[in-house]
Design an enzyme around this catalytic site. Structure first.
Site, PDB file in Angstrom:
ATOM      1  N   SER A  89      -1.688  -3.656   6.654  1.00 44.74           N
ATOM      2  CA  SER A  89      -1.277  -2.074   6.832  1.00 44.74           C
ATOM      3  C   SER A  89       0.413  -2.287   6.299  1.00 44.74           C
ATOM      4  CB  SER A  89      -1.436  -1.206   7.429  1.00 44.74           C
ATOM      5  OG  SER A  89      -1.050   0.361   7.243  1.00 44.74           O
TER       6      SER A  89
ATOM      7  N   TYR B 280      -2.918   1.574  16.725  1.00 43.94           N
ATOM      8  CA  TYR B 280      -3.120   1.245  15.004  1.00 43.94           C
ATOM      9  C   TYR B 280      -1.576  -0.111  14.362  1.00 43.94           C
ATOM     10  CZ  TYR B 280      -3.764   1.413   9.565  1.00 43.94           C
ATOM     11  OH  TYR B 280      -4.263   1.249   9.010  1.00 43.94           O
TER      12      TYR B 280
HETATM   13  N1  LIG Z   1      -7.091   4.288   3.770  1.00 47.01           N
HETATM   14  C1  LIG Z   1      -5.044   4.019   3.816  1.00 47.01           C
HETATM   15  O1  LIG Z   1      -4.720   4.285   3.638  1.00 47.01           O
HETATM   16  C2  LIG Z   1      -4.975   2.568   4.814  1.00 47.01           C
HETATM   17  C3  LIG Z   1      -3.814   1.780   4.186  1.00 47.01           C
HETATM   18  C4  LIG Z   1      -2.720   0.413   4.950  1.00 47.01           C
HETATM   19  C5  LIG Z   1      -4.227   0.082   5.443  1.00 47.01           C
HETATM   20  N2  LIG Z   1      -5.507   0.068   5.936  1.00 47.01           N
HETATM   21  C6  LIG Z   1      -6.798  -0.957   6.266  1.00 47.01           C
HETATM   22  O2  LIG Z   1      -7.851  -0.539   5.259  1.00 47.01           O
HETATM   23  C7  LIG Z   1      -9.089  -0.528   6.166  1.00 47.01           C
HETATM   24  C8  LIG Z   1     -10.254   0.000   5.725  1.00 47.01           C
HETATM   25  O3  LIG Z   1      -9.531   1.417   5.874  1.00 47.01           O
HETATM   26  P1  LIG Z   1     -10.500   2.663   4.924  1.00 47.01           P
HETATM   27  O4  LIG Z   1      -8.868   3.877   4.902  1.00 47.01           O
HETATM   28  O5  LIG Z   1     -11.398   2.031   3.541  1.00 47.01           O
HETATM   29  O6  LIG Z   1     -10.971   3.587   6.621  1.00 47.01           O
HETATM   30  P2  LIG Z   1     -12.022   4.043   6.436  1.00 47.01           P
HETATM   31  O7  LIG Z   1     -12.283   5.222   5.028  1.00 47.01           O
HETATM   32  O8  LIG Z   1     -12.343   4.949   7.761  1.00 47.01           O
HETATM   33  O9  LIG Z   1     -13.490   2.932   6.725  1.00 47.01           O
HETATM   34  C9  LIG Z   1     -13.611   1.989   7.293  1.00 47.01           C
HETATM   35  C10 LIG Z   1     -14.559   0.844   6.741  1.00 47.01           C
HETATM   36  O10 LIG Z   1     -15.128  -0.276   8.274  1.00 47.01           O
HETATM   37  C11 LIG Z   1     -16.128   0.033   8.689  1.00 47.01           C
HETATM   38  N3  LIG Z   1     -16.090   0.566  10.243  1.00 47.01           N
HETATM   39  C12 LIG Z   1     -14.885   1.124  11.092  1.00 47.01           C
HETATM   40  N4  LIG Z   1     -15.812   0.615  12.642  1.00 47.01           N
HETATM   41  C13 LIG Z   1     -16.398  -0.533  12.126  1.00 47.01           C
HETATM   42  C14 LIG Z   1     -17.218  -1.491  12.964  1.00 47.01           C
HETATM   43  N5  LIG Z   1     -17.456  -1.632  14.091  1.00 47.01           N
HETATM   44  N6  LIG Z   1     -17.910  -2.800  12.177  1.00 47.01           N
HETATM   45  C15 LIG Z   1     -18.129  -2.949  10.997  1.00 47.01           C
HETATM   46  N7  LIG Z   1     -17.826  -1.728  10.414  1.00 47.01           N
HETATM   47  C16 LIG Z   1     -16.546  -0.944  10.587  1.00 47.01           C
HETATM   48  C17 LIG Z   1     -16.599   1.828   8.448  1.00 47.01           C
HETATM   49  O11 LIG Z   1     -18.193   2.252   8.108  1.00 47.01           O
HETATM   50  P3  LIG Z   1     -19.055   2.773   9.181  1.00 47.01           P
HETATM   51  O12 LIG Z   1     -18.470   4.062  10.180  1.00 47.01           O
HETATM   52  O13 LIG Z   1     -20.271   2.613   8.943  1.00 47.01           O
HETATM   53  O14 LIG Z   1     -18.814   1.387  10.512  1.00 47.01           O
HETATM   54  C18 LIG Z   1     -16.092   1.574   6.825  1.00 47.01           C
HETATM   55  O15 LIG Z   1     -17.205   0.872   6.239  1.00 47.01           O
HETATM   56  C19 LIG Z   1      -8.372  -0.669   7.351  1.00 47.01           C
HETATM   57  O16 LIG Z   1      -7.994  -1.456   7.440  1.00 47.01           O
HETATM   58  C20 LIG Z   1      -7.567  -0.025   7.459  1.00 47.01           C
HETATM   59  O17 LIG Z   1      -6.423   0.041   8.682  1.00 47.01           O
HETATM   60  C21 LIG Z   1      -6.038   1.540   4.985  1.00 47.01           C
END
Ligand SMILES: NC(=O)c1ccc[n+]([C@@H]2O[C@H](COP(=O)([O-])OP(=O)(O)OC[C@H]3O[C@@H](n4cnc5c(N)ncnc54)[C@H](OP(=O)(O)O)[C@@H]3O)[C@@H](O)[C@H]2O)c1
Length: 261
Positions: A148, A162
């Site tokens: 991130s 985080y």
């Molecule tokens: N969106 C952004 O702007 C952004 C920016 C920078 C970095 N990121 C990074 O991108 C990645 C995805 O983020 P996102 O924004 O798409 O988040 P999100 O919408 O909250 O999705 C998170 C995903 O991870 C799964 N997950 C959560 N806990 C888990 C566990 N213990 N075991 C297995 N799966 C798990 C969730 O499904 P379940 O709840 O079914 O487990 C979901 O599929 C993360 O690493 C985040 O830090 C996101």
């Protein structure tokens, strides 16, 4: 040149592939001809994503909580049993936590570091044999960690564990790259804001301010992260390992002093 950027026929496992950035990567991998396994904790969400994404190619949902070693073992084992190959592991599942500095709880450190840092390490450790067996001299296997920009610069949010976890994941990327070359290349993408469950509340509240601050004037799209993940999985990047690529429309890469001189 087409072959240079092709991931057709590769087998990929995307953690957290049921929604958000993981689902965007899974979709683009399928559209590019890869065979995709997606995983997250909730079986129903996994099944729904599998159903929706099956229009693009061969996708299988394997629910697992990757913060638990036993479930990582089962997950890697199931991929091995079903197809006997794993060319690309995308460590995308992640969680965040926000709280004021004085109230920031210990549990927010355990949960966030366990999922954002330990899980990518454990999955790579357990997946190593399958990844190495799938690697060729011309086209090594890949691990892609989703970091991130909060791990590159101090974020505007009070998400202390985080931001620390993502800086740790970026450095773990370099350390594992040194350990696992030449059969496995390890790189990271450091996304800026993308619409997802994790970001929706923030974008609802601060989306206009974030877009105004962004040099490209927008947040991320499916193809933005899909293209970066395809690039890092393709033969185009066999000379790249230990890299952390900011993917943020310039939010972190163009920060200046803020003083006109
Ligand atoms: N969106 C952004 O702007 C952004 C920016 C920078 C970095 N990121 C990074 O991108 C990645 C995805 O983020 P996102 O924004 O798409 O988040 P999100 O919408 O909250 O999705 C998170 C995903 O991870 C799964 N997950 C959560 N806990 C888990 C566990 N213990 N075991 C297995 N799966 C798990 C969730 O499904 P379940 O709840 O079914 O487990 C979901 O599929 C993360 O690493 C985040 O830090 C996101």
């Amino acid at each position: 040149m087409r072959d240079l950027f092709s991931i057709s026929g590769k087998v990929a496992l995307v953690t957290g592939g049921s929604r958000g950035i993981g689902k965007m990567i899974a979709e683009c991998y399928l559209r590019a001809g890869a065979r995709v396994f997606l995983s997250s904790r909730k079986a129903e969400a996994c099944a729904a994503a599998e159903k929706e994404l099956s229009q693009y190619g061969e996708v299988t949902a394997l629910p697992a909580d990757v913060s638990e070693r036993g479930q990582c073992e089962r997950l890697i084992g199931e991929v091995g049993e079903r197809v006997g190959q794993l060319h690309v592991l995308v460590n995308n599942a992640g969680a965040t936590w926000g709280a004021a500095f004085d109230e920031f709880p210990d549990s927010a450190w355990d949960k966030v570091l366990g999922l954002n840092v330990r899980a990518p390490f454990v999955l790579t450790q357990l997946g190593r044999a399958l990844l190495e067996a799938s690697a060729t001299e011309d086209d090594p296997a890949r691990v892609i960690n989703i970091g991130s920009i909060d791990g590159l610069m101090v974020p505007g949010f009070k998400n202390f564990s985080y931001s620390a976890s993502k800086a740790a994941l970026h450095h773990l990327t370099r350390h594992m790259a040194a350990e696992l070359a030449p059969k496995i290349l390890v790189n990271a993408i450091a996304p800026g804001p993308f619409p997802s469950k994790m970001m929706d509340a923030t974008l609802d509240k601060h989306g206009d301010a974030i877009r105004a601050k962004s040099p490209v004037g927008r947040v991320g799209r499916t193809e933005d992260v899909g293209a970066a993940a395809i690039y890092l999985a393709s033969p185009a990047t066999t000379f790249m390992t230990g890299a952390v690529i900011p993917l943020d429309g310039g939010l972190s890469t163009t920060v200046g002093m803020g003083v006109e001189i």
